[in-house]
Design a protein around this motif. Structure first.
Motif, PDB file in Angstrom:
ATOM      1  N   VAL A 292       9.617  -0.829  -4.862  1.00 44.93           N
ATOM      2  CA  VAL A 292       8.368  -0.325  -4.275  1.00 44.93           C
ATOM      3  C   VAL A 292       7.434  -1.497  -3.981  1.00 44.93           C
ATOM      4  O   VAL A 292       6.754  -1.528  -2.947  1.00 44.93           O
TER       5      VAL A 292
ATOM      6  N   SER B 106       6.246  -2.503  -0.125  1.00 41.42           N
ATOM      7  CA  SER B 106       4.834  -2.426   0.274  1.00 41.42           C
ATOM      8  C   SER B 106       4.371  -3.748   0.880  1.00 41.42           C
ATOM      9  O   SER B 106       3.588  -3.761   1.837  1.00 41.42           O
TER      10      SER B 106
ATOM     11  N   VAL C 183       1.028  -1.911  -5.832  1.00 46.66           N
ATOM     12  CA  VAL C 183       1.284  -1.518  -4.445  1.00 46.66           C
ATOM     13  C   VAL C 183       0.323  -2.312  -3.557  1.00 46.66           C
ATOM     14  O   VAL C 183      -0.897  -2.304  -3.787  1.00 46.66           O
TER      15      VAL C 183
ATOM     16  N   LEU D 212       6.240   4.118 -12.134  1.00 42.94           N
ATOM     17  CA  LEU D 212       6.990   4.288 -10.892  1.00 42.94           C
ATOM     18  C   LEU D 212       6.557   5.522 -10.091  1.00 42.94           C
ATOM     19  O   LEU D 212       6.300   5.402  -8.879  1.00 42.94           O
ATOM     20  N   PRO D 213       6.446   6.715 -10.705  1.00 44.01           N
ATOM     21  CA  PRO D 213       6.009   7.875  -9.901  1.00 44.01           C
ATOM     22  C   PRO D 213       4.579   7.724  -9.376  1.00 44.01           C
ATOM     23  O   PRO D 213       4.283   8.164  -8.259  1.00 44.01           O
TER      24      PRO D 213
ATOM     25  N   LYS E 129       4.687   5.425  -6.313  1.00 42.40           N
ATOM     26  CA  LYS E 129       5.170   6.153  -5.143  1.00 42.40           C
ATOM     27  C   LYS E 129       4.090   7.086  -4.594  1.00 42.40           C
ATOM     28  O   LYS E 129       3.951   7.260  -3.371  1.00 42.40           O
TER      29      LYS E 129
ATOM     30  N   VAL F 104       1.647   5.113  -2.517  1.00 45.22           N
ATOM     31  CA  VAL F 104       2.182   4.853  -1.185  1.00 45.22           C
ATOM     32  C   VAL F 104       2.023   6.089  -0.301  1.00 45.22           C
ATOM     33  O   VAL F 104       1.614   5.990   0.876  1.00 45.22           O
ATOM     34  N   GLU F 105       2.317   7.234  -0.857  1.00 43.96           N
ATOM     35  CA  GLU F 105       2.187   8.474  -0.085  1.00 43.96           C
ATOM     36  C   GLU F 105       0.735   8.716   0.317  1.00 43.96           C
ATOM     37  O   GLU F 105       0.454   9.140   1.454  1.00 43.96           O
TER      38      GLU F 105
END
Length: 435
Positions: free
Chosen positions: A180, A184, A260, A408-409, A412, A415-416
């Motif tokens: 990730v 990014s 990120v 990690l979640p 993500k 990013v979303e």
């Protein structure tokens, strides 16, 4: 015929010549006679050799020579003594000259150091009017030394931009977050980043994803930590590794992999300090410092004590200029972590902020706190920003998921939310963690 006649003059000339010849003959006869007489009376010669006389004369000569020799010997001894005294004095003078030379050398070094400081700070100036005086905080960069690590130097020549690079350490334990992380970076278009791989699996993983990677030469102590250590162990290891980057003359933006990237961070650096770091603070006072009043009722009139407080810098994202104070910071932290059981972030901040005091010399490093809305920690995001309509419209430079273990979640979801525009991507997560 007239006959020849000799006159009186002719006759007198002849008589004179006869008389001169007679005198010569008489002189010769007298000489012969005297010779015979001397030969008879002095058969051994007139000048008789006297050995006793010559012996005495020789003895006197020898005595004179010996006397002269003794005088010369005394004089020589005197000269030797004078030479020895002069040599001793010369040795003393040499010692004094050496001491003076050393003092002069130290004085010149001090002068040279002062001149260098003046050169760094510029020409000497008088202080200006009230309110206009500003000091400088930017230390000079070190002279690059490629002999420290020629192989890394070649890698950085290809990767770095304007002698700056993002650096992350990773082993196979963080492969998911690392993916990730570099995706990014690629999405933003940041070219100058490098992964320091701590095991072969990460080397292969980066190479297969076209990610710049560098694996250090074998080091038993560091390798054992890098291959098997968790986040904190690896975080402590970075202070050893970053030193080489600074010695090579590169500015380093150290990055954990639980980050990120949403913009290029190099566009937001000030570069006016040795250290620029993101903060664990979540608002203006915690991020930039405040006066915290401590109450001690037992002190009566003096019950209130004022303290200056600031929330710690995050040791997972900071920028170091290649300066002597920055290198000293790394050395201090690495040394303490090798001898103490301590959290690297606590040690990092103690070395940055503790002042000099009795028995301790503080670090003279300039520092800058990054804007906590641009370089955002996950507490700011999940407790404040996502709940505020105006703040949620702002696009940070990075988001560091440092306050939450479910990294990690949440990465993500970031990013979303920011990249893919899903406005509800952050809602499922609680403000803090479940434990």
């Amino acid at each position: 015929m007239i006959g020849r006649r000799d006159g009186p003059l002719m006759r007198s000339g002849t008589t004179a010549q006869s008389l001169r010849k007679s005198r010569i003959a008489i002189a010769i006869a007298i000489g012969i006679f005297l010779g015979c007489v001397f030969a008879f009376f002095f058969p051994r010669g007139f000048f008789i050799f006297n050995p006793h006389f010559h012996s005495r004369q020789l003895s006197n000569s020898i005595a004179q020579v010996e006397s002269t020799s003794c005088e010369s010997s005394d004089r020589l001894n005197m000269l030797k003594a004078e030479f020895a005294a002069a040599s001793e004095k010369n040795t003393e003078l040499k010692t004094q000259v050496k001491e003076l030379t050393e003092k002069l050398k130290w004085a010149e070094q001090g002068k040279d150091h002062a001149q260098k400081q003046v050169a760094v700070l510029g020409e000497q100036h008088k202080a200006g009017p009230f309110g206009t005086v500003k000091s400088l905080r930017t230390n000079p960069t070190v002279i690059p030394d490629e002999s420290v690590n020629p192989r890394l130097a070649k890698v950085l020549e290809k990767v770095a931009v304007q002698r700056e690079v993002i650096v992350a350490l990773a082993n196979s334990n963080v492969k998911g977050m690392l993916e990730v992380w570099f995706n990014s970076i690629k999405k933003v278009g940041i070219p100058n980043y490098l992964v320091v791989a701590l095991d072969d699996e990460i080397v292969n993983f980066c190479e297969s994803n076209d990610v710049p990677v560098y694996k250090r030469d074998p080091d038993e102590g560091i390798d054992s930590i890098g291959k098997t250590g968790g986040n904190h162990a690896v975080s402590g290891l970075k202070f050893h590794i970053l030193r080489e980057f600074l010695l090579l003359g590169y500015g380093v933006l150290l990055s954990d992999v639980d980050i990120v990237y949403l913009q290029n961070p190099f566009h937001f650096l000030y570069r006016d300090s040795d250290v620029e770091s993101m903060t664990d603070g979540h608002n203006n006072i915690t991020a930039y410092g405040y006066d915290d009043v401590f109450d001690d009722p037992a002190m009566g009139w003096a019950r209130y004590a004022h303290t200056m407080r600031i929330w710690v810098y995050n040791s997972g994202f900071f920028y170091l200029r290649p300066t002597i104070p920055s290198i000293e910071l790394l050395d201090r932290v690495a040394n303490r972590l090798s001898h103490e059981k301590a959290w690297d972030q606590a040690v990092f901040n103690e070395e940055l902020f503790f002042p000099s005091h009795s028995g301790y010399n503080g670090l003279h490093a300039s520092r800058r706190t990054m804007d906590f809305y641009l370089f955002m920690n996950s507490k700011v995001l999940f407790k404040t920003v996502r709940k505020n309509a105006n703040l949620s419209k702002l696009k940070p430079v990075i988001v560091h998921v440092n306050y939450h273990p479910d990294k990690l979640p949440r990465m993500k979801a970031v990013v979303e939310f920011y990249v893919n525009g899903k406005r509800d991507a952050l809602k499922p997560f609680p403000d803090g963690s479940d434990w």
